[in-house]
Scaffold this active site. Structure first.
Site, PDB file in Angstrom:
ATOM      1  N   GLU A 195      46.556  56.287  39.794  1.00  0.00           N
ATOM      2  CA  GLU A 195      47.274  55.322  38.948  1.00  0.00           C
ATOM      3  C   GLU A 195      48.719  55.774  38.710  1.00  0.00           C
ATOM      4  O   GLU A 195      49.641  54.965  38.714  1.00  0.00           O
ATOM      5  CB  GLU A 195      46.543  55.189  37.609  1.00  0.00           C
ATOM      6  CG  GLU A 195      47.203  54.224  36.644  1.00  0.00           C
ATOM      7  CD  GLU A 195      46.460  54.119  35.309  1.00  0.00           C
ATOM      8  OE1 GLU A 195      45.917  55.146  34.839  1.00  0.00           O
ATOM      9  OE2 GLU A 195      46.420  53.018  34.738  1.00  0.00           O
ATOM     10  N   ASP A 197      42.016  41.167  40.318  1.00  0.00           N
ATOM     11  CA  ASP A 197      41.344  41.452  41.580  1.00  0.00           C
ATOM     12  C   ASP A 197      41.235  42.960  41.842  1.00  0.00           C
ATOM     13  O   ASP A 197      41.931  43.472  42.719  1.00  0.00           O
ATOM     14  CB  ASP A 197      42.120  40.762  42.709  1.00  0.00           C
ATOM     15  CG  ASP A 197      41.330  40.710  43.998  1.00  0.00           C
ATOM     16  OD1 ASP A 197      40.173  41.110  44.000  1.00  0.00           O
ATOM     17  OD2 ASP A 197      41.896  40.253  45.008  1.00  0.00           O
ATOM     18  N   ARG A 204      29.786  33.484  42.376  1.00  0.00           N
ATOM     19  CA  ARG A 204      30.956  34.288  41.981  1.00  0.00           C
ATOM     20  C   ARG A 204      31.977  33.452  41.201  1.00  0.00           C
ATOM     21  O   ARG A 204      32.222  32.288  41.526  1.00  0.00           O
ATOM     22  CB  ARG A 204      31.597  34.925  43.207  1.00  0.00           C
ATOM     23  CG  ARG A 204      30.660  35.922  43.853  1.00  0.00           C
ATOM     24  CD  ARG A 204      31.261  36.538  45.089  1.00  0.00           C
ATOM     25  NE  ARG A 204      32.141  37.643  44.813  1.00  0.00           N
ATOM     26  CZ  ARG A 204      33.335  37.788  45.379  1.00  0.00           C
ATOM     27  NH1 ARG A 204      33.819  36.869  46.186  1.00  0.00           N
ATOM     28  NH2 ARG A 204      34.073  38.852  45.116  1.00  0.00           N
ATOM     29  N   ARG A 259      47.297  33.312  37.315  1.00  0.00           N
ATOM     30  CA  ARG A 259      46.032  33.585  38.004  1.00  0.00           C
ATOM     31  C   ARG A 259      45.020  34.264  37.092  1.00  0.00           C
ATOM     32  O   ARG A 259      43.819  34.040  37.204  1.00  0.00           O
ATOM     33  CB  ARG A 259      46.318  34.450  39.239  1.00  0.00           C
ATOM     34  CG  ARG A 259      45.079  34.904  39.934  1.00  0.00           C
ATOM     35  CD  ARG A 259      45.425  35.470  41.298  1.00  0.00           C
ATOM     36  NE  ARG A 259      44.315  36.262  41.806  1.00  0.00           N
ATOM     37  CZ  ARG A 259      44.330  36.904  42.952  1.00  0.00           C
ATOM     38  NH1 ARG A 259      45.404  36.863  43.732  1.00  0.00           N
ATOM     39  NH2 ARG A 259      43.286  37.608  43.349  1.00  0.00           N
ATOM     40  N   GLU A 301      39.631  31.108  47.819  1.00  0.00           N
ATOM     41  CA  GLU A 301      40.336  31.620  49.004  1.00  0.00           C
ATOM     42  C   GLU A 301      39.892  30.878  50.272  1.00  0.00           C
ATOM     43  O   GLU A 301      39.618  31.491  51.295  1.00  0.00           O
ATOM     44  CB  GLU A 301      40.130  33.129  49.128  1.00  0.00           C
ATOM     45  CG  GLU A 301      40.651  33.879  47.905  1.00  0.00           C
ATOM     46  CD  GLU A 301      40.574  35.399  48.012  1.00  0.00           C
ATOM     47  OE1 GLU A 301      39.700  35.900  48.727  1.00  0.00           O
ATOM     48  OE2 GLU A 301      41.408  36.064  47.368  1.00  0.00           O
ATOM     49  N   GLU A 306      39.599  49.060  48.254  1.00  0.00           N
ATOM     50  CA  GLU A 306      40.651  48.171  48.762  1.00  0.00           C
ATOM     51  C   GLU A 306      42.005  48.468  48.125  1.00  0.00           C
ATOM     52  O   GLU A 306      43.009  48.609  48.814  1.00  0.00           O
ATOM     53  CB  GLU A 306      40.265  46.708  48.503  1.00  0.00           C
ATOM     54  CG  GLU A 306      41.367  45.732  48.901  1.00  0.00           C
ATOM     55  CD  GLU A 306      40.990  44.267  48.654  1.00  0.00           C
ATOM     56  OE1 GLU A 306      39.868  44.013  48.169  1.00  0.00           O
ATOM     57  OE2 GLU A 306      41.825  43.399  48.947  1.00  0.00           O
ATOM     58  N   LYS A 327      34.185  39.345  38.393  1.00  0.00           N
ATOM     59  CA  LYS A 327      34.923  40.585  38.649  1.00  0.00           C
ATOM     60  C   LYS A 327      35.292  41.225  37.314  1.00  0.00           C
ATOM     61  O   LYS A 327      35.605  40.517  36.354  1.00  0.00           O
ATOM     62  CB  LYS A 327      36.191  40.310  39.458  1.00  0.00           C
ATOM     63  CG  LYS A 327      35.901  39.970  40.915  1.00  0.00           C
ATOM     64  CD  LYS A 327      37.156  40.017  41.789  1.00  0.00           C
ATOM     65  CE  LYS A 327      36.774  39.571  43.206  1.00  0.00           C
ATOM     66  NZ  LYS A 327      37.837  39.807  44.206  1.00  0.00           N
ATOM     67  N   ARG A 343      37.579  44.653  54.315  1.00  0.00           N
ATOM     68  CA  ARG A 343      37.909  45.718  53.346  1.00  0.00           C
ATOM     69  C   ARG A 343      36.986  46.930  53.535  1.00  0.00           C
ATOM     70  O   ARG A 343      36.598  47.592  52.550  1.00  0.00           O
ATOM     71  CB  ARG A 343      37.843  45.221  51.904  1.00  0.00           C
ATOM     72  CG  ARG A 343      38.580  43.921  51.656  1.00  0.00           C
ATOM     73  CD  ARG A 343      40.019  43.990  52.064  1.00  0.00           C
ATOM     74  NE  ARG A 343      40.699  42.705  51.835  1.00  0.00           N
ATOM     75  CZ  ARG A 343      41.956  42.471  52.247  1.00  0.00           C
ATOM     76  NH1 ARG A 343      42.633  43.391  52.909  1.00  0.00           N
ATOM     77  NH2 ARG A 343      42.517  41.312  52.012  1.00  0.00           N
TER      78      ARG A 343
HETATM   79  O1  GCW Z   1      40.208  41.254  46.769  1.00  0.00           O
HETATM   80  C1  GCW Z   1      40.032  40.137  47.545  1.00  0.00           C
HETATM   81  C2  GCW Z   1      39.986  40.660  48.936  1.00  0.00           C
HETATM   82  C3  GCW Z   1      39.274  39.754  49.898  1.00  0.00           C
HETATM   83  C4  GCW Z   1      37.921  39.413  49.311  1.00  0.00           C
HETATM   84  C5  GCW Z   1      38.101  38.759  47.953  1.00  0.00           C
HETATM   85  C6  GCW Z   1      36.771  38.452  47.259  1.00  0.00           C
HETATM   86  C7  GCW Z   1      35.917  39.034  50.542  1.00  0.00           C
HETATM   87  O2  GCW Z   1      41.296  40.918  49.355  1.00  0.00           O
HETATM   88  O3  GCW Z   1      39.153  40.437  51.128  1.00  0.00           O
HETATM   89  O4  GCW Z   1      37.174  38.579  50.167  1.00  0.00           O
HETATM   90  O5  GCW Z   1      38.811  39.595  47.116  1.00  0.00           O
HETATM   91  O6  GCW Z   1      36.391  39.216  46.378  1.00  0.00           O
HETATM   92  O7  GCW Z   1      36.140  37.462  47.573  1.00  0.00           O
END
Ligand code: GCW
Length: 706
Positions: free
Chosen positions: A536, A382, A336, A353, A303, A410, A377, A178
């Site tokens: 946006e 995301d 995280r 999710r 992931e 991103e 986050k 990213r």
């Molecule tokens: O937003 C997603 C991204 C991934 C990223 C993941 C994360 C590093 O598409 O590329 O991985 O989040 O925050 O772990």
């Protein structure tokens, strides 16, 4: 393989010209230690450039040379002997106001001006460095009139940037996952860069905006990156040496499976004694190489990354394993909370999710060691252009929480679009998770009390960096503003993002403008201040998110993720659009919020328009609080957003402005704006066509929808 040696690197917010006021004065630096050396070097560099004089008072100095009475600027540690009378009186006044014992505090400083001398006083050297950069920001104003003592200190102790940099070039993600700014600052094609000149310049830029921690590799830890913990530790130490003089601690992303992949153990089970011993030894070696090592960053069970779930253990077991290895050295684990099922069945409407982080972590509140920071986050999904604040932030009062932002764009235009994110972050930091009157997200991240006394101390504010080896650091030169504003907001979450934008313009563009900078200043502000909302408007509507091309996440693809396992759906059909996350009829996600938000978000009538489709599935004719229908809102905002992008482009092309800016930079911004305009039109047409075809509702204003 030849290593690129970047030449002609942009000075960003530290051009030599920004130091003119400071550098043309008589400066006295008072105190000893490595960070004071940095302060002295900064002052010396500025004075060499602009004709001033700099002197260094020895820590135990005596006599008139050390008192600073004949200096225009004194930067002094409060502990230094033989401070001059002005410094002594400022300190005495400050202490008296605080009942005699007030501390300026870690990283803080007093800024004052008395009898023709500007004073920066700090208890620790990092404070002096931050004070020096404050003087730079003030320019000539730092040296006029009298200034009553102001006390500055960071609201948040840990202000961190995570780098998603790969040591090896990843076949899909490249050198930086990213990353939109060329290669990595640290790594090049499988090894550490030999020449760390740019890392030093980067450290300086970060210190000037208040950052004090970095992690230097991707949270997706591949084979070569894993080795940084062991055989390639020397590379981490070399980076730490470069960051240290700017008050920045280095952290490392590690793989939870390290005992297996590096240590050859049969398991990485957090409760296994051999695993514990392995982490303890590995961590002791890290601390030997990097005595001020910050700690580990871990993405586990996320992931595809390994984690404690493989062993039937909880994330508290996993995090505490690493915390205990780090504790003897004062290190911390940034664990995280980005844990969700990325292999869900799109037909299954019960899995949501957005619920995942809360469902996994809220039950563990109180089970984490004191040196675990749970890194959350900012939103439940995301890093979308618009999301509600994550409910995890209100759910774990006995856990140290850090809030994670994404400076790398991103999902917000990938540094090809102008999208100043200061207003988004400011809104999140100022949000009250328990209602508008209560504590804010910033106060959770900043903490204030220690564990055991009620609310846990804060874990800090973190973001994924957007910098790389690109000449302008950030690909789009205007994306520098995001890096700058992030640091400044992490230091002072209540700062006005529009004022921070001006601050950045005043440091970056104004001192080097080839003529009267006023029109340039005005134009940049006008282009950037509202650019997040512009972005946006032409992308996914009303908080529904995504609608991007799968994989690279750039450009429109309305149904791109609709039938995928990623859990990112909008559920548009012929009647309506949006995700029903209510307790009454949907996934129940609204129930993860405390009052009043649990009620506000539950009700389509009370839910803020910009989040409506995040929480509700509504008919196209649903009337928003704004008075418009959903479908008409979609048409209107998409026409407006694309037009705003075009207006930005026209403004930048104004010849009166062109003359004021370096031609290469002007051209780079121009190219990116061309792409933004093209892409915004594509977004407008795809989104509008999609909803027109689904709903059959014509645009009330009769505009052409393809
Ligand atoms: O937003 C997603 C991204 C991934 C990223 C993941 C994360 C590093 O598409 O590329 O991985 O989040 O925050 O772990």
């Amino acid at each position: 393989m030849t290593e690129q040696t970047p030449t002609d690197v942009h000075a960003a917010w530290l051009p030599a010209e920004a130091f003119r006021s400071l550098g043309s004065r008589r400066v006295l630096v008072h105190g000893a230690g490595p960070l004071v050396d940095t302060v002295y070097e900064e002052a010396a560099r500025a004075c060499a450039e602009h004709g001033g004089q700099v002197r260094r008072a020895p820590a135990q100095g005596h006599g008139p040379a050390a008192t600073g009475e004949d200096a225009d600027l004194v930067l002094a540690l409060s502990s230094a002997n033989s401070l001059g009378p002005a410094a002594r009186s400022v300190l005495a006044g400050f202490r008296a106001a605080g009942g005699g014992t007030a501390a300026i505090g870690d990283e803080g400083y007093l800024l004052a001006r008395r009898d023709g001398t500007t004073l920066v006083l700090a208890d620790d050297p990092a404070g002096l460095l931050y004070g020096l950069f404050h003087v730079v920001r003030l320019g000539a104003a730092a040296f006029t009139g009298d200034r009553p003592a102001e006390h500055h200190r960071p609201a948040v102790r840990s202000r961190m940037l995570d780098h998603w940099d790969n040591v090896d070039v990843h076949p899909v993600m490249g050198q930086v996952e990213r990353g939109y700014s060329g290669g990595s600052l640290f790594w090049h094609d499988g090894r550490a860069r030999g020449d760390l000149t740019r890392v030093r310049a980067y450290a300086r830029l970060l210190a000037a905006c208040g950052i004090n921690a970095v992690s230097v590799n991707n949270v997706n830890v591949h084979a070569t990156e894993a080795l940084l913990l062991t055989e390639r530790l020397g590379d981490v130490a070399a980076l730490a040496d470069v960051f240290r003089p700017y008050g920045i601690r280095v952290h490392l992303s590690v793989s939870f499976a390290a005992p297996v992949v590096l240590g050859g153990l049969p398991t990485a089970d957090p409760l296994d004694p051999d695993v514990r011993a392995w982490w303890a030894e590995a961590t002791a070696r890290v601390h030997q190489a990097v005595p001020d090592f910050g700690g580990y960053v871990v993405k586990a069970d996320s992931e595809g990354q390994p984690g404690p779930f493989s062993y039937g253990r909880s994330h508290a077991d996993g995090a505490n394993l690493l915390a205990r290895a780090l504790a003897p050295f004062g290190g911390e684990v940034h664990w995280r909370a980005f844990v969700y099922d990325h292999r869900q069945d799109w037909r299954d409407r019960t899995t949501d999710r957005a619920r995942a982080a809360f469902d996994h972590f809220a039950p563990l509140d109180g089970q984490f060691d004191d040196n675990v920071v749970l890194q959350v986050k900012h939103g439940p999904m995301d890093f979308q252009t618009r999301e509600p604040v994550s409910p995890v932030i209100a759910a774990m009062p006995r856990t140290r929480l850090a809030v994670e932002f994404q400076v790398t764009q991103e999902y917000t235009g990938q540094q090809r679009h102008v999208c100043y994110l200061g207003p988004m972050w400011s809104g999140i930091l100022g949000f009250g998770p328990w209602g508008p009157e209560g504590p804010t997200v910033a106060s959770v991240a900043g903490g204030g009390t220690e564990p055991g006394t009620g609310r846990a101390a804060g874990g800090g504010i973190v973001a994924v960096s957007n910098a790389g080896d690109d000449r302008y650091w950030t690909g789009h030169p205007l994306a520098q503003a995001n890096l700058y504003a992030f640091g400044r907001l992490a230091w002072a979450p209540g700062a006005d993002p529009a004022a921070l934008l001006d601050e950045w313009i005043d440091l970056t563009f104004v001192p080097v403008a080839a003529g009267d900078p006023a029109p340039l200043r005005h134009a940049l502000h006008a282009m950037m201040a509202g650019s997040w909302r512009t972005y946006e408007r032409y992308t996914a509507p009303l908080g529904v998110g995504f609608m991007v091309r799968p994989g690279d996440h750039y450009g429109p693809d309305v149904d791109g993720y609709e039938y995928t396992p990623w859990g990112t759906y909008h559920f548009a059909d012929r009647d309506g659009v949006g995700v029903d996350r209510t307790r009454a009829t949907g996934t129940g996600f609204t129930g993860q919020y405390p009052a009043p938000w649990s009620q506000v978000y539950e009700s389509p009538g009370r839910c803020p328009d910009e989040l409506l489709l995040f929480f509700h599935h509504v008919p196209y004719g649903h009337v928003l609080r704004s008075g418009s229908t959903v479908v008409q809102h979609i048409y209107d905002t998409h026409f407006d957003g694309a037009e705003e992008a075009a207006a930005m482009r026209r403004r930048w092309a104004d010849p009166a402005l062109t003359r004021l800016v370096d031609p290469a930079l002007h051209a780079r911004v121009g190219e990116r704006l061309d792409e933004q305009v093209r892409c915004a039109e594509e977004w407008r047409d795809q989104v509008n066509a999609y909803f027109f075809r689904k709903s059959g509702v014509p645009d009330a204003r009769g505009r052409r929808i393809p």
